[in-house]
Design a protein around this motif. Structure first.
Motif, PDB file in Angstrom:
ATOM      1  N   SER A  79       0.806  -1.221   0.000  1.00  0.00           N
ATOM      2  CA  SER A  79       0.000   0.000   0.000  1.00  0.00           C
ATOM      3  C   SER A  79       0.839   1.271   0.000  1.00  0.00           C
ATOM      4  O   SER A  79       0.289   2.371   0.079  1.00  0.00           O
ATOM      5  CB  SER A  79      -0.923   0.006   1.226  1.00  0.00           C
ATOM      6  N   ASP A  80       2.170   1.126  -0.135  1.00  0.00           N
ATOM      7  CA  ASP A  80       3.023   2.321  -0.128  1.00  0.00           C
ATOM      8  C   ASP A  80       2.852   3.166  -1.389  1.00  0.00           C
ATOM      9  O   ASP A  80       3.187   4.358  -1.381  1.00  0.00           O
ATOM     10  CB  ASP A  80       4.499   1.912   0.012  1.00  0.00           C
ATOM     11  N   VAL A  81       2.382   2.544  -2.451  1.00  0.00           N
ATOM     12  CA  VAL A  81       2.276   3.266  -3.731  1.00  0.00           C
ATOM     13  C   VAL A  81       0.825   3.376  -4.191  1.00  0.00           C
ATOM     14  O   VAL A  81       0.554   3.418  -5.395  1.00  0.00           O
ATOM     15  CB  VAL A  81       3.134   2.560  -4.810  1.00  0.00           C
ATOM     16  N   VAL A  82      -0.120   3.443  -3.240  1.00  0.00           N
ATOM     17  CA  VAL A  82      -1.539   3.554  -3.612  1.00  0.00           C
ATOM     18  C   VAL A  82      -1.793   4.842  -4.388  1.00  0.00           C
ATOM     19  O   VAL A  82      -2.474   4.840  -5.428  1.00  0.00           O
ATOM     20  CB  VAL A  82      -2.430   3.506  -2.352  1.00  0.00           C
ATOM     21  N   PHE A  83      -1.223   5.924  -3.911  1.00  0.00           N
ATOM     22  CA  PHE A  83      -1.435   7.202  -4.601  1.00  0.00           C
ATOM     23  C   PHE A  83      -0.835   7.175  -6.000  1.00  0.00           C
ATOM     24  O   PHE A  83      -1.474   7.597  -6.967  1.00  0.00           O
ATOM     25  CB  PHE A  83      -0.822   8.344  -3.795  1.00  0.00           C
ATOM     26  N   GLU A  84       0.403   6.685  -6.125  1.00  0.00           N
ATOM     27  CA  GLU A  84       1.062   6.645  -7.429  1.00  0.00           C
ATOM     28  C   GLU A  84       0.288   5.765  -8.410  1.00  0.00           C
ATOM     29  O   GLU A  84       0.142   6.106  -9.592  1.00  0.00           O
ATOM     30  CB  GLU A  84       2.497   6.138  -7.289  1.00  0.00           C
ATOM     31  N   LYS A  85      -0.237   4.648  -7.935  1.00  0.00           N
ATOM     32  CA  LYS A  85      -1.003   3.756  -8.805  1.00  0.00           C
ATOM     33  C   LYS A  85      -2.300   4.422  -9.266  1.00  0.00           C
ATOM     34  O   LYS A  85      -2.643   4.377 -10.458  1.00  0.00           O
ATOM     35  CB  LYS A  85      -1.309   2.456  -8.067  1.00  0.00           C
ATOM     36  N   ALA A  86      -3.023   5.036  -8.340  1.00  0.00           N
ATOM     37  CA  ALA A  86      -4.279   5.707  -8.700  1.00  0.00           C
ATOM     38  C   ALA A  86      -4.018   6.870  -9.659  1.00  0.00           C
ATOM     39  O   ALA A  86      -4.794   7.094 -10.603  1.00  0.00           O
ATOM     40  CB  ALA A  86      -4.976   6.210  -7.434  1.00  0.00           C
ATOM     41  N   TYR A  87      -2.896   7.573  -9.434  1.00  0.00           N
ATOM     42  CA  TYR A  87      -2.570   8.708 -10.308  1.00  0.00           C
ATOM     43  C   TYR A  87      -2.250   8.236 -11.718  1.00  0.00           C
ATOM     44  O   TYR A  87      -2.687   8.838 -12.705  1.00  0.00           O
ATOM     45  CB  TYR A  87      -1.399   9.488  -9.725  1.00  0.00           C
ATOM     46  N   CYS A  88      -1.489   7.161 -11.861  1.00  0.00           N
ATOM     47  CA  CYS A  88      -1.165   6.622 -13.186  1.00  0.00           C
ATOM     48  C   CYS A  88      -2.426   6.157 -13.906  1.00  0.00           C
ATOM     49  O   CYS A  88      -2.587   6.385 -15.119  1.00  0.00           O
ATOM     50  CB  CYS A  88      -0.172   5.460 -13.052  1.00  0.00           C
ATOM     51  N   GLU A  89      -3.324   5.507 -13.201  1.00  0.00           N
ATOM     52  CA  GLU A  89      -4.571   5.059 -13.814  1.00  0.00           C
ATOM     53  C   GLU A  89      -5.418   6.253 -14.264  1.00  0.00           C
ATOM     54  O   GLU A  89      -6.044   6.219 -15.332  1.00  0.00           O
ATOM     55  CB  GLU A  89      -5.352   4.190 -12.825  1.00  0.00           C
ATOM     56  N   TYR A  90      -5.398   7.300 -13.473  1.00  0.00           N
ATOM     57  CA  TYR A  90      -6.139   8.509 -13.834  1.00  0.00           C
ATOM     58  C   TYR A  90      -5.563   9.144 -15.098  1.00  0.00           C
ATOM     59  O   TYR A  90      -6.307   9.528 -16.010  1.00  0.00           O
ATOM     60  CB  TYR A  90      -6.106   9.494 -12.663  1.00  0.00           C
ATOM     61  N   ARG A  91      -4.233   9.245 -15.169  1.00  0.00           N
ATOM     62  CA  ARG A  91      -3.592   9.848 -16.330  1.00  0.00           C
ATOM     63  C   ARG A  91      -3.736   8.985 -17.586  1.00  0.00           C
ATOM     64  O   ARG A  91      -3.694   9.493 -18.702  1.00  0.00           O
ATOM     65  CB  ARG A  91      -2.118  10.105 -16.037  1.00  0.00           C
ATOM     66  N   LEU A  92      -3.916   7.702 -17.405  1.00  0.00           N
ATOM     67  CA  LEU A  92      -4.132   6.805 -18.542  1.00  0.00           C
ATOM     68  C   LEU A  92      -5.611   6.678 -18.888  1.00  0.00           C
ATOM     69  O   LEU A  92      -5.997   5.813 -19.680  1.00  0.00           O
ATOM     70  CB  LEU A  92      -3.559   5.411 -18.230  1.00  0.00           C
ATOM     71  N   ASN A  93      -6.442   7.563 -18.271  1.00  0.00           N
ATOM     72  CA  ASN A  93      -7.888   7.612 -18.527  1.00  0.00           C
ATOM     73  C   ASN A  93      -8.616   6.340 -18.105  1.00  0.00           C
ATOM     74  O   ASN A  93      -9.677   6.024 -18.641  1.00  0.00           O
ATOM     75  CB  ASN A  93      -8.150   7.903 -20.009  1.00  0.00           C
ATOM     76  N   ARG A  94      -8.032   5.633 -17.154  1.00  0.00           N
ATOM     77  CA  ARG A  94      -8.713   4.487 -16.552  1.00  0.00           C
ATOM     78  C   ARG A  94      -9.355   4.976 -15.253  1.00  0.00           C
ATOM     79  O   ARG A  94      -8.926   4.635 -14.142  1.00  0.00           O
ATOM     80  CB  ARG A  94      -7.726   3.358 -16.291  1.00  0.00           C
TER      81      ARG A  94
END
Length: 648
Positions: A79-94
Motif C-alpha cells: 500500500s506504499d504506492v496507492v497514490f502513485e497507482k491511482a494517479y497513473c490510472e487517472y492519467r491513462l484515462n482508466r
C-alpha cells in the motif's frame, strides 16, 4: 502532485544513492533512473529503489511503465504506492480503476483526496466532488488554496450547465481569470447571458494583466490563453442570435490552433451548428477537428452527444444516407431512450420519400418510451399532415396527454376539424377541454376563454341549442365575480385627470345648480365677446375681380354650362403613338397651326429651366404658386380614367 522520496545512503551503493538523491532534488529524473537501474540490477526487490523508480517514471510521463512496475512488484510495494497507482490510472484515462484504487486505500491522505476530487469530476459525480473540495478548503492551509477554489468553482459551473442546478453562493473570490471564467460558465447555465458576458470581459482583462507581467510571454501566448474565453463569448453571442459576430470570433479561435483539443472540438461543433445545411464544405472541414485524439477525455458526456448528433445531421445534409443511418443507429444504441437519434432516422427516411416507414419508426419508439412520446407524436402528426391524412393527425395530437388541453393544441385541433368539416369533432375537443378546466381550474381565465370560444364556434355553425348551455355556464360563472361595490375605489377623478401623464381630460364641465355665487349690488354682468375667425380666401383670389355669384352651385346647374362637346373624344383616341396627347399632336400638325395664333412661350422653355412641369407629367390638379421668374406655372392635364384603343 508527486515529489521525489528523500533517500539516506547506505552499504556498498552509497555513491549510487547519493546520485539518486541529488538528481531527485534537482529534478533530473532521467539520470536518477539510470542510477536506480544499477541498484535494482543487484537487488531487484529493494522496496526503496522500486518506489523511487515509480516516482521517476511518473515525473517523466511514463505512466504505463510505472504501472507495470507497481503491478509486477505489488507484494513488495503493498500500500506504499496507492497514490502513485491511482494517479497513473487517472492519467491513462482508466478513471473507474483509479476510483477503486483510491477507495481501497487504508488511509485517505490529503493528496489522495485531491486526486479523488479530480476522479469524481471526470465521472461527472458533481455533488460528491463538491463535498470533497469544500472539505479540503475548510481543512487545508497551504499555497494550493487558490487552485482548490478554482476547482470548486469549476464543479459549481458544471452542475449549473449540465444538471441545471441552482447556483449556491460559496463565497468564492474572483481574483483570478480562472475563477471569473468559471463563474461566467455557471451564469450561462442559469440563463443569465448578459451577466455572464460581462464576467468573461472581466476574466479577459485579468488574464491580460496577469500575463503582461511575465517578460517571457508573447502576444501570441496571451491570445492562445484567451482562446477559451473568446470561444465562450462567441457561444453567448450565438445564444443571443448574434450569429455573424459569433462566427467571426469562432474562426479567430480556430486560426490560433490552440493545443486544447477539447476547445477546438467545441468551437468547430458550434460553427457547424451555425452553418446548418448551408456552407456544407466548411462544415465537413470543421468536423475533422471533432475527431481529434483524446477529445473523449476532455469533454462532458452531453458535449460528446451533441457532437455526434451534429455529425449525423451533417451526413444527412450532405446526402450520405448510409453514414447518417450508421451514426444515428450507433447513437440510438448508446442512448436508447433519447428521442433525437430516432428523429434523425425519421428525417432521413423523409428525405428518401419514405414517410410511412418514418411514421412506423416513430410509433414504435413512442410505444417503447412513453415518457419521451410528446415530441415524437408531434412529428408523427406533421408527417400525417404532409400526406394529407388530417383525421389521423388529429387522433395523434389528441393522444398527447401533456398538451391535450393546452390552448394552442385546442386551437390547432379545432382548425383541423373545421378544415375537414367535422364540426362534431371540433365541439368534442372544446367539450373535453372545458371539462378538464372545470375540474382543475374552475373559473380561471383559461376556463372562461374556452367556454366563450366554444359558444361562438357553435353559434357560427348553427348549433344554437348547444351554444345556450355554454352561455348559461358563462352567466353562472359571472355570479362568482366580485360585486361592483367591492371593486370600487375612492378615486378623485379631477385629481386623476389633472395628474402628470394624463392623456384624455374631460372638457369643461357644465355649471352645477346652486353653486353660482350671489351678485353684489350694482354689479353688472359682463358678457364675453367671442372673437370671429377670419375666413380663408382662395390662393388665386383677386380683389379686383368680382367673384362668380354661381360658384356655390354644381357645374351642371350653372347658367353658362353648355355640356360636354361630343365627337372630340373620338378624334383624340387611337391617333398617334400610344399615350400621345391630343394637344401634343395638334402642335405638331402644320395644317392646324398655320391659322392659329402664335402661343406665348412657357416660362423657362428657352433656357432649358425646369421650373414648369412637363406636359406629360401627372400632377394633382391644384393651383400652383408663382415661379421665381414671376410667371404662373401651368397645370398638367388630368389623367383620363378610361380610354379607347390608344388610351392611357
Amino acid at each position: 502532485l508527486i515529489g521525489a522520496t528523500r533517500i539516506t545512503p547506505f552499504h556498498a551503493y552509497s555513491s549510487l544513492w547519493t546520485e539518486v538523491n541529488r538528481c531527485g532534488q534537482s529534478g533530473d529524473y532521467t539520470r536518477a533512473l539510470k542510477a536506480l537501474t544499477k541498484i535494482l540490477h543487484e537487488n531487484r526487490d529493494d522496496v526503496t529503489a522500486l518506489h523511487c523508480k515509480v516516482v521517476c517514471l511518473v515525473q517523466t510521463g511514463s505512466f504505463k511503465e510505472a504501472l507495470n512496475v507497481m503491478n509486477t512488484h505489488s507484494k513488495s510495494l503493498g500500500s506504499d504506492v496507492v497514490f502513485e497507482k491511482a494517479y497513473c490510472e487517472y492519467r491513462l484515462n482508466r478513471v473507474e480503476s483509479s476510483l477503486k484504487t483510491i477507495e481501497s486505500a487504508p488511509e485517505q491522505t490529503d493528496k489522495l483526496k485531491e486526486l479523488y476530487g479530480q476522479v469524481l469530476y471526470r465521472l461527472e459525480r458533481y455533488e460528491e466532488c463538491r463535498s470533497v473540495y469544500t472539505d479540503l478548503i475548510r481543512n487545508s492551509q497551504d499555497e494550493y488554496e487558490e487552485e482548490r477554489k478554482t476547482n470548486l468553482a469549476a464543479v459549481v459551473a458544471a452542475m449549473s450547465q449540465w444538471e441545471k442546478a441552482s447556483m449556491e453562493d460559496l463565497g468564492l473570490p474572483e481574483s483570478t481569470y480562472e475563477l471569473c471564467y468559471n463563474t461566467a460558465c455557471a451564469l450561462i447555465g442559469q440563463g443569465q447571458l448578459t451577466e455572464a458576458f460581462n464576467k468573461l470581459r472581466q476574466a479577459e482583462e485579468l488574464c491580460r494583466v496577469s500575463l503582461a507581467d511575465d517578460s517571457d510571454v508573447t502576444e501570441e501566448d496571451i491570445e492562445s490563453e484567451l482562446a477559451v474565453i473568446h470561444s465562450q463569448m462567441a457561444y453567448i453571442m450565438q445564444l443571443q442570435g448574434r450569429t455573424d459576430e459569433a462566427l467571426q470570433l469562432y474562426n479567430q479561435v480556430i486560426k490560433l490552433k490552440p493545443s486544447d483539443v477539447g476547445l477546438l472540438a467545441v468551437t468547430a461543433n458550434n460553427i457547424i451548428t451555425i452553418n446548418k445545411d448551408q456552407n456544407v464544405f466548411d462544415s465537413k472541414k470543421k468536423v475533422k477537428l471533432t475527431n481529434a485524439e483524446g477529445v473523449e477525455y476532455k469533454l462532458a458526456r452531453k458535449q460528446l452527444q451533441a457532437i455526434e448528433f451534429n455529425k449525423a445531421l451533417l451526413a444527412m445534409y450532405t446526402n450520405q444516407a448510409d453514414q447518417c443511418r450508421k451514426l444515428s443507429s450507433s447513437l440510438h444504441s448508446q442512448n436508447p431512450s433519447h428521442p433525437r437519434p430516432v428523429l434523425i432516422q425519421a428525417a432521413q427516411l423523409c428525405r428518401e420519400k419514405q414517410h410511412s416507414r418514418a411514421i412506423e419508426l416513430l410509433q414504435q419508439f413512442s410505444d417503447q418510451n412513453p415518457e419521451s412520446a410528446s415530441c415524437i407524436k408531434l412529428t408523427m402528426a406533421q408527417l400525417y399532415l404532409v400526406q394529407g391524412h388530417v383525421t389521423k393527425a388529429c387522433d395523434v395530437l389528441r393522444s398527447i396527454e401533456a398538451f391535450r388541453h393546452k390552448a394552442g393544441m385546442v386551437s390547432a385541433l379545432v382548425a383541423l376539424y373545421s378544415h375537414e368539416e367535422d364540426i362534431d369533432g371540433a365541439i368534442d375537443v372544446f367539450k373535453q377541454a372545458i371539462e378538464h378546466f372545470q375540474s382543475e381550474q374552475p373559473g380561471s381565465a383559461a376556463h372562461l376563454a374556452l367556454v366563450r370560444e366554444a359558444a361562438n364556434f357553435k353559434l357560427k355553425h348553427g348549433r344554437k341549442k348547444e351554444a345556450i348551455s355554454d352561455l348559461e355556464q358563462l352567466w353562472n360563472l359571472s355570479k362568482h365575480l366580485p360585486s361592483a361595490e367591492t371593486m370600487s375605489f375612492n378615486v378623485d377623478v379631477d385629481e386623476l385627470e389633472n395628474s402628470h401623464g394624463a392623456t384624455f381630460v374631460r372638457k369643461k364641465a357644465g355649471k352645477v345648480v346652486g353653486e353660482s355665487l350671489p351678485k353684489e349690488p350694482g354689479q353688472v354682468e359682463l358678457k364675453k365677446k367671442k372673437k370671429k375667425k377670419k375666413g380663408k380666401l382662395p390662393k388665386n383670389y383677386d380683389p379686383n375681380v368680382t367673384p362668380d355669384p354661381e360658384r356655390w352651385l354644381p357645374m351642371r346647374e350653372r347658367s353658362y354650362y353648355r355640356g360636354k362637346k361630343k365627337g372630340k373624344k373620338k378624334e383624340q383616341i387611337g391617333k398617334g403613338t400610344q399615350g400621345a396627347m391630343a394637344g401634343a399632336s395638334a402642335e405638331l400638325d402644320a395644317s392646324k397651326t398655320a391659322s392659329s395664333p402664335p402661343t406665348s412661350p412657357r416660362p423657362g422653355s428657352a433656357s432649358g429651366s425646369s421650373t414648369a412641369p412637363s406636359s406629360s407629367g401627372v400632377v394633382p390638379p391644384r393651383q400652383q404658386k408663382p415661379s421665381s421668374s414671376g410667371a404662373t406655372r401651368k397645370k398638367a392635364p388630368q389623367k383620363k380614367k378610361k380610354g379607347g384603343k390608344g388610351g392611357w
